[in-house]
Design a protein around this motif. Structure first.
Motif, PDB file in Angstrom:
ATOM      1  N   GLY A  48       0.779  -1.233   0.000  1.00  0.00           N
ATOM      2  CA  GLY A  48       0.000   0.000   0.000  1.00  0.00           C
ATOM      3  C   GLY A  48       0.809   1.281   0.000  1.00  0.00           C
ATOM      4  O   GLY A  48       0.257   2.367   0.159  1.00  0.00           O
ATOM      5  N   ALA A  49       2.121   1.182  -0.198  1.00  0.00           N
ATOM      6  CA  ALA A  49       2.980   2.373  -0.216  1.00  0.00           C
ATOM      7  C   ALA A  49       3.118   2.864  -1.660  1.00  0.00           C
ATOM      8  O   ALA A  49       4.179   2.779  -2.269  1.00  0.00           O
ATOM      9  CB  ALA A  49       4.350   2.066   0.388  1.00  0.00           C
ATOM     10  N   ASP A  50       2.012   3.370  -2.194  1.00  0.00           N
ATOM     11  CA  ASP A  50       1.978   3.740  -3.612  1.00  0.00           C
ATOM     12  C   ASP A  50       2.902   4.903  -3.950  1.00  0.00           C
ATOM     13  O   ASP A  50       3.496   4.935  -5.027  1.00  0.00           O
ATOM     14  CB  ASP A  50       0.540   4.091  -4.025  1.00  0.00           C
ATOM     15  CG  ASP A  50      -0.380   2.882  -3.944  1.00  0.00           C
ATOM     16  OD1 ASP A  50       0.117   1.758  -4.131  1.00  0.00           O
ATOM     17  OD2 ASP A  50      -1.577   3.050  -3.668  1.00  0.00           O
ATOM     18  N   LEU A  51       3.035   5.864  -3.048  1.00  0.00           N
ATOM     19  CA  LEU A  51       3.909   7.007  -3.307  1.00  0.00           C
ATOM     20  C   LEU A  51       5.362   6.554  -3.432  1.00  0.00           C
ATOM     21  O   LEU A  51       6.079   6.969  -4.337  1.00  0.00           O
ATOM     22  CB  LEU A  51       3.766   8.040  -2.184  1.00  0.00           C
ATOM     23  CG  LEU A  51       4.481   9.380  -2.389  1.00  0.00           C
ATOM     24  CD1 LEU A  51       3.723  10.498  -1.678  1.00  0.00           C
ATOM     25  CD2 LEU A  51       5.916   9.334  -1.869  1.00  0.00           C
ATOM     26  N   ARG A 108       3.065  15.034  -1.948  1.00  0.00           N
ATOM     27  CA  ARG A 108       1.638  15.364  -1.873  1.00  0.00           C
ATOM     28  C   ARG A 108       0.924  14.661  -3.019  1.00  0.00           C
ATOM     29  O   ARG A 108       1.256  14.880  -4.191  1.00  0.00           O
ATOM     30  CB  ARG A 108       1.414  16.878  -1.955  1.00  0.00           C
ATOM     31  CG  ARG A 108       1.979  17.645  -0.777  1.00  0.00           C
ATOM     32  CD  ARG A 108       1.389  19.045  -0.711  1.00  0.00           C
ATOM     33  NE  ARG A 108       1.707  19.839  -1.883  1.00  0.00           N
ATOM     34  CZ  ARG A 108       2.779  20.618  -1.999  1.00  0.00           C
ATOM     35  NH1 ARG A 108       3.648  20.695  -1.003  1.00  0.00           N
ATOM     36  NH2 ARG A 108       3.001  21.316  -3.103  1.00  0.00           N
ATOM     37  N   LYS A 109      -0.036  13.843  -2.695  1.00  0.00           N
ATOM     38  CA  LYS A 109      -0.731  13.028  -3.693  1.00  0.00           C
ATOM     39  C   LYS A 109      -1.355  13.889  -4.786  1.00  0.00           C
ATOM     40  O   LYS A 109      -2.097  14.836  -4.505  1.00  0.00           O
ATOM     41  CB  LYS A 109      -1.814  12.186  -3.014  1.00  0.00           C
ATOM     42  CG  LYS A 109      -2.474  11.186  -3.941  1.00  0.00           C
ATOM     43  CD  LYS A 109      -3.454  10.300  -3.197  1.00  0.00           C
ATOM     44  CE  LYS A 109      -4.089   9.283  -4.121  1.00  0.00           C
ATOM     45  NZ  LYS A 109      -5.040   8.396  -3.399  1.00  0.00           N
ATOM     46  N   GLY A 110      -1.039  13.549  -6.032  1.00  0.00           N
ATOM     47  CA  GLY A 110      -1.628  14.237  -7.173  1.00  0.00           C
ATOM     48  C   GLY A 110      -1.097  15.629  -7.432  1.00  0.00           C
ATOM     49  O   GLY A 110      -1.631  16.358  -8.265  1.00  0.00           O
ATOM     50  N   ALA A 111      -0.002  16.014  -6.738  1.00  0.00           N
ATOM     51  CA  ALA A 111       0.507  17.387  -6.863  1.00  0.00           C
ATOM     52  C   ALA A 111       1.475  17.555  -8.024  1.00  0.00           C
ATOM     53  O   ALA A 111       1.788  18.685  -8.401  1.00  0.00           O
ATOM     54  CB  ALA A 111       1.183  17.814  -5.557  1.00  0.00           C
TER      55      ALA A 111
END
Length: 199
Positions: A48-51, A108-111
């Motif tokens: 679950g560590a997608d970043l 930051r997700k999607g940044a």
């Protein structure tokens, strides 16, 4: 003259052969490194560590083979996969220390888009080549409090069944976080540990 020409031609052919061999070896190391990074990224995705997985996949395309960092990773004895994690820690350290604040959008997700991320990472890797090369020489020190889950469960089991308190002593404590397991809450069953814990 004829013999000299043949000798010269033979030498030239030999030189080209050596260059081709070196280029092939270099390409092979790059492919191998990319596979190691991809494998580590797959592990991260599975947990679950997608970043982190996204960063690893981008980094495998950003490391310059001729840089000090690239040379160190390409020539790493054994499996270089752990150095992928270590490199991530080095990049995060640069951000936290204020040396590469431009890395902030990555976390930051999607940044930031993939193409922009790759350009950004290439610039940071080039500018901090020596520092990151030195950083990955040291074993990674991770502060993952989730590892305390097993200790929390064991401590409550000992108390419930034997009335014993568990005194933890960690050799080579990683910032000592897991020594504070009694301050953490384990969300299992009715829960263990302080309900108002932030961890």
């Amino acid at each position: 003259q004829s013999c000299g020409a043949k000798t010269s031609t033979a030498r030239g052919s030999s030189s080209r052969s050596r260059l081709c061999s070196l280029s092939f070896a270099k390409a092979s190391r790059q492919i191998q490194m990319k596979r190691h990074f991809e494998r580590q990224a797959d592990y991260c995705s599975a947990f679950g560590a997608d970043l982190t997985a996204r960063l690893l996949r981008q980094l495998s395309n950003c490391i310059c083979a001729s840089s000090a960092l690239g040379q160190r990773i390409f020539n790493w004895p054994g499996d270089p996969a752990p150095e992928a994690d270590n490199l991530l820690l080095g990049l995060h350290a640069l951000l936290l220390l204020g040396k590469a604040r431009e890395l902030a959008p990555i976390y930051r997700k999607g940044a930031i888009a993939d193409a922009d991320m790759q350009t950004l990472l290439q610039a940071v890797l080039q500018r901090h080549d020596a520092e990151l090369t030195a950083f990955i020489e040291n074993p990674p020190q991770t502060n993952e409090a989730r590892r305390a889950a097993g200790i929390i469960a064991a401590a409550h089991w000992l108390k419930a069944y034997n009335g014993c308190d568990l005194i933890a002593s960690e050799l080579g404590a990683i910032a000592g976080l897991n020594l504070l397991f009694d301050k953490f809450h384990l969300a299992l069953g009715d829960g263990y540990g302080p309900q108002n814990s932030s961890v």
